[in-house]
Design a protein around this motif. Structure first.
Motif, PDB file in Angstrom:
ATOM      1  N   THR A 144      53.820  27.027   7.169  1.00  0.00           N
ATOM      2  CA  THR A 144      53.066  28.277   7.177  1.00  0.00           C
ATOM      3  C   THR A 144      53.742  29.239   8.144  1.00  0.00           C
ATOM      4  OG1 THR A 144      50.991  27.099   6.710  1.00  0.00           O
ATOM      5  CG2 THR A 144      50.825  29.340   7.590  1.00  0.00           C
ATOM      6  N   VAL A 145      54.115  30.391   7.647  1.00  0.00           N
ATOM      7  CA  VAL A 145      54.809  31.368   8.495  1.00  0.00           C
ATOM      8  C   VAL A 145      53.855  31.858   9.585  1.00  0.00           C
ATOM      9  CG1 VAL A 145      55.993  33.597   8.549  1.00  0.00           C
ATOM     10  CG2 VAL A 145      56.246  32.088   6.563  1.00  0.00           C
ATOM     11  N   PRO A 146      54.233  31.708  10.852  1.00  0.00           N
ATOM     12  CA  PRO A 146      53.365  32.165  11.937  1.00  0.00           C
ATOM     13  C   PRO A 146      53.126  33.677  11.875  1.00  0.00           C
ATOM     14  CG  PRO A 146      55.065  30.677  12.758  1.00  0.00           C
ATOM     15  CD  PRO A 146      55.438  31.029  11.350  1.00  0.00           C
ATOM     16  N   LYS A 147      52.013  34.087  12.352  1.00  0.00           N
ATOM     17  CA  LYS A 147      51.655  35.503  12.352  1.00  0.00           C
ATOM     18  C   LYS A 147      52.669  36.302  13.175  1.00  0.00           C
ATOM     19  CE  LYS A 147      47.775  38.625  13.254  1.00  0.00           C
ATOM     20  NZ  LYS A 147      46.363  38.718  13.753  1.00  0.00           N
ATOM     21  N   GLY A 148      53.129  37.397  12.585  1.00  0.00           N
ATOM     22  CA  GLY A 148      54.068  38.267  13.282  1.00  0.00           C
ATOM     23  C   GLY A 148      55.526  37.870  13.132  1.00  0.00           C
ATOM     24  N   VAL A 149      55.780  36.764  12.440  1.00  0.00           N
ATOM     25  CA  VAL A 149      57.158  36.291  12.250  1.00  0.00           C
ATOM     26  C   VAL A 149      57.703  36.805  10.919  1.00  0.00           C
ATOM     27  CG1 VAL A 149      58.602  34.251  11.895  1.00  0.00           C
ATOM     28  CG2 VAL A 149      56.843  34.249  13.669  1.00  0.00           C
ATOM     29  N   LYS A 150      58.907  37.355  10.928  1.00  0.00           N
ATOM     30  CA  LYS A 150      59.524  37.890   9.722  1.00  0.00           C
ATOM     31  C   LYS A 150      60.304  36.788   8.987  1.00  0.00           C
ATOM     32  CE  LYS A 150      60.066  42.609  11.509  1.00  0.00           C
ATOM     33  NZ  LYS A 150      61.031  43.691  11.805  1.00  0.00           N
ATOM     34  N   VAL A 151      60.305  36.869   7.668  1.00  0.00           N
ATOM     35  CA  VAL A 151      61.027  35.907   6.836  1.00  0.00           C
ATOM     36  C   VAL A 151      62.334  36.520   6.383  1.00  0.00           C
ATOM     37  CG1 VAL A 151      60.985  34.536   4.731  1.00  0.00           C
ATOM     38  CG2 VAL A 151      58.884  34.840   6.060  1.00  0.00           C
ATOM     39  N   ALA A 152      63.433  35.860   6.702  1.00  0.00           N
ATOM     40  CA  ALA A 152      64.759  36.284   6.240  1.00  0.00           C
ATOM     41  C   ALA A 152      65.208  35.315   5.161  1.00  0.00           C
ATOM     42  CB  ALA A 152      65.746  36.298   7.403  1.00  0.00           C
ATOM     43  N   GLU A 153      65.389  35.819   3.941  1.00  0.00           N
ATOM     44  CA  GLU A 153      65.778  34.958   2.829  1.00  0.00           C
ATOM     45  C   GLU A 153      67.272  34.902   2.679  1.00  0.00           C
ATOM     46  OE1 GLU A 153      63.840  34.823  -0.865  1.00  0.00           O
ATOM     47  OE2 GLU A 153      61.948  35.667  -0.124  1.00  0.00           O
ATOM     48  N   ARG A 154      67.772  33.692   2.469  1.00  0.00           N
ATOM     49  CA  ARG A 154      69.192  33.480   2.246  1.00  0.00           C
ATOM     50  C   ARG A 154      69.382  32.909   0.839  1.00  0.00           C
ATOM     51  NH1 ARG A 154      72.760  28.926   5.442  1.00  0.00           N
ATOM     52  NH2 ARG A 154      74.380  28.699   3.867  1.00  0.00           N
ATOM     53  N   PRO A 155      70.268  33.525   0.049  1.00  0.00           N
ATOM     54  CA  PRO A 155      70.460  33.039  -1.329  1.00  0.00           C
ATOM     55  C   PRO A 155      71.065  31.659  -1.371  1.00  0.00           C
ATOM     56  CG  PRO A 155      72.060  34.742  -0.766  1.00  0.00           C
ATOM     57  CD  PRO A 155      71.097  34.679   0.364  1.00  0.00           C
TER      58      PRO A 155
END
Length: 233
Positions: A222-233
């Motif tokens: 679960t992504v913590p609140k305030g944390v941004k997700v960076a997607e890598r292909p």
């Protein structure tokens, strides 16, 4: 006294001698192969691994990067549910976590990259490195050149040191791997991989519990609140 012509008798003797020689050579080769400690150790551990569905292991890790002249030590708990699910929860540095849910690999390392989580496909190179055991023990032996087999104890436990070099470059994200395989239990005690940049990752497995009972949410991130997700292909 033989009733056969001498020429026929000689031919039979020659044929029998050749057959016996071939049998001796074949048996001798089989014995040499059976006595090869590297192959024997690897086969024993790979066979046990093939029957392992879940695993819990405590680990200590050391990563040396010659390009940065830096060495990082860490430790934690590794959980696995085969195929494809892994969870690495670090106690040092506390709060760092890597989770593979079978589709995605989530890399959350607030100790070095605060405020960000990296999301990548389960078959990306980073995901492969997160699940080194499957990479090294699931892959058929024909993919690696296996050598070594010398005695090399780990923390007082008898072990065999076995080296694996990919037969085809680029098929795995490392140039070589070394396994220290327990002489009594069919398990690795230590795993080392070195990549093309010379980064040396050594993982010592201080405990090993195959068939462990694992909570259903162990492989959920679960992504913590305030944390941004960076997607890598």
């Amino acid at each position: 006294m033989s009733m056969m012509p001498q020429s026929i008798s000689a031919s039979i003797v020659t044929a029998v001698t050749a057959a016996l020689s071939a049998t001796v050579i074949t048996v001798g080769a089989a014995q040499v192969q059976a006595q090869n400690p590297a192959d024997a150790s690897y086969d024993r551990v790979a066979k046990a691994w093939a029957g392992t569905h879940t695993l819990r292991a405590d680990f200590e890790q050391k990563i040396s990067n010659p390009l940065l002249a830096r060495t990082v030590n860490s430790k934690g708990v590794f959980l696995q549910e085969r195929p494809g699910k892994v969870s690495i929860t670090f106690s040092q540095p506390a709060g760092d976590r890597i989770v593979g849910d079978g589709k995605w690999l989530w890399v959350y390392l607030p100790s070095s990259a605060p405020g960000q989580v990296l999301k990548m496909p389960a078959d990306a190179d980073g995901a492969v490195v997160a699940d080194l055991l499957s990479q090294l023990l699931d892959t058929p032996k024909r993919s690696f050149t296996i050598s070594g087999g010398e005695v090399a104890p780990v923390d007082g436990r008898d072990a065999r040191r076995v080296q694996l070099v990919p037969k085809t470059a680029g098929t795995v994200p490392f140039q070589k791997a070394v396994l220290w395989l327990d002489d009594k239990d069919p398990r690795p005690l230590r795993v080392q991989v070195i990549d093309a940049q010379g980064v040396d990752r050594s993982i010592t497995l201080t405990s090993w519990t195959p068939g462990a009972s694992i909570a259903a949410d162990a492989f959920r991130f679960t992504v913590p609140k305030g944390v941004k997700v960076a997607e890598r292909p």
